[in-house]
Design an enzyme around this catalytic site. Structure first.
Site, PDB file in Angstrom:
ATOM      1  N   VAL A 240     -46.501  24.129  41.534  1.00 11.23           N
ATOM      2  CA  VAL A 240     -46.565  24.084  42.997  1.00 11.23           C
ATOM      3  C   VAL A 240     -45.138  23.944  43.521  1.00 11.23           C
ATOM      4  CG1 VAL A 240     -47.381  22.787  44.999  1.00 11.23           C
ATOM      5  CG2 VAL A 240     -48.829  22.986  42.967  1.00 11.23           C
TER       6      VAL A 240
ATOM      7  N   MET B  68     -49.223  19.093  36.230  1.00  7.46           N
ATOM      8  CA  MET B  68     -48.891  20.117  37.202  1.00  7.46           C
ATOM      9  C   MET B  68     -47.560  19.736  37.844  1.00  7.46           C
ATOM     10  SD  MET B  68     -50.865  21.167  40.741  1.00  7.46           S
ATOM     11  CE  MET B  68     -51.598  19.603  41.015  1.00  7.46           C
ATOM     12  N   PRO B  69     -46.491  20.463  37.551  1.00  4.47           N
ATOM     13  CA  PRO B  69     -45.211  20.164  38.187  1.00  4.47           C
ATOM     14  C   PRO B  69     -45.217  20.581  39.656  1.00  4.47           C
ATOM     15  CG  PRO B  69     -44.934  21.682  36.323  1.00  4.47           C
ATOM     16  CD  PRO B  69     -46.380  21.491  36.548  1.00  4.47           C
ATOM     17  N   GLU B  70     -44.631  19.741  40.482  1.00  3.54           N
ATOM     18  CA  GLU B  70     -44.451  20.051  41.903  1.00  3.54           C
ATOM     19  C   GLU B  70     -42.973  19.979  42.217  1.00  3.54           C
ATOM     20  OE1 GLU B  70     -46.814  18.487  45.043  1.00  3.54           O
ATOM     21  OE2 GLU B  70     -48.522  18.146  43.735  1.00  3.54           O
TER      22      GLU B  70
END
Length: 67
Positions: free
Chosen positions: A40, A1-3
């Site tokens: 995100v 999940m990239p933030e």
């Protein structure tokens, strides 16, 4: 999940910020192959008086541009 965290001076509208976040999300979907729902993004906004560039606060820079 990239933030992704975006640090910027305050002053943009909610619509501008939402559009920017959508564009960033789409770039990650396109270039990293992730799902949009896994991205995100957080915006940290600083008051203009708390941000400086070139030895002048953003308040001072804004005042100089208005002249």
């Amino acid at each position: 999940m990239p933030e992704i965290t975006v640090n910027m001076a305050e002053g943009r509208t909610a619509e501008q910020k939402a559009a920017m976040m959508r564009d960033i999300s789409q770039a990650l979907v396109t270039h990293l192959g992730v799902k949009a729902e896994d991205v995100v993004i957080q915006i940290n906004e600083a008051p203009l008086a708390n941000k400086m560039k070139g030895g002048k606060t953003f308040v001072e820079r804004k005042a100089a541009q208005a002249k």
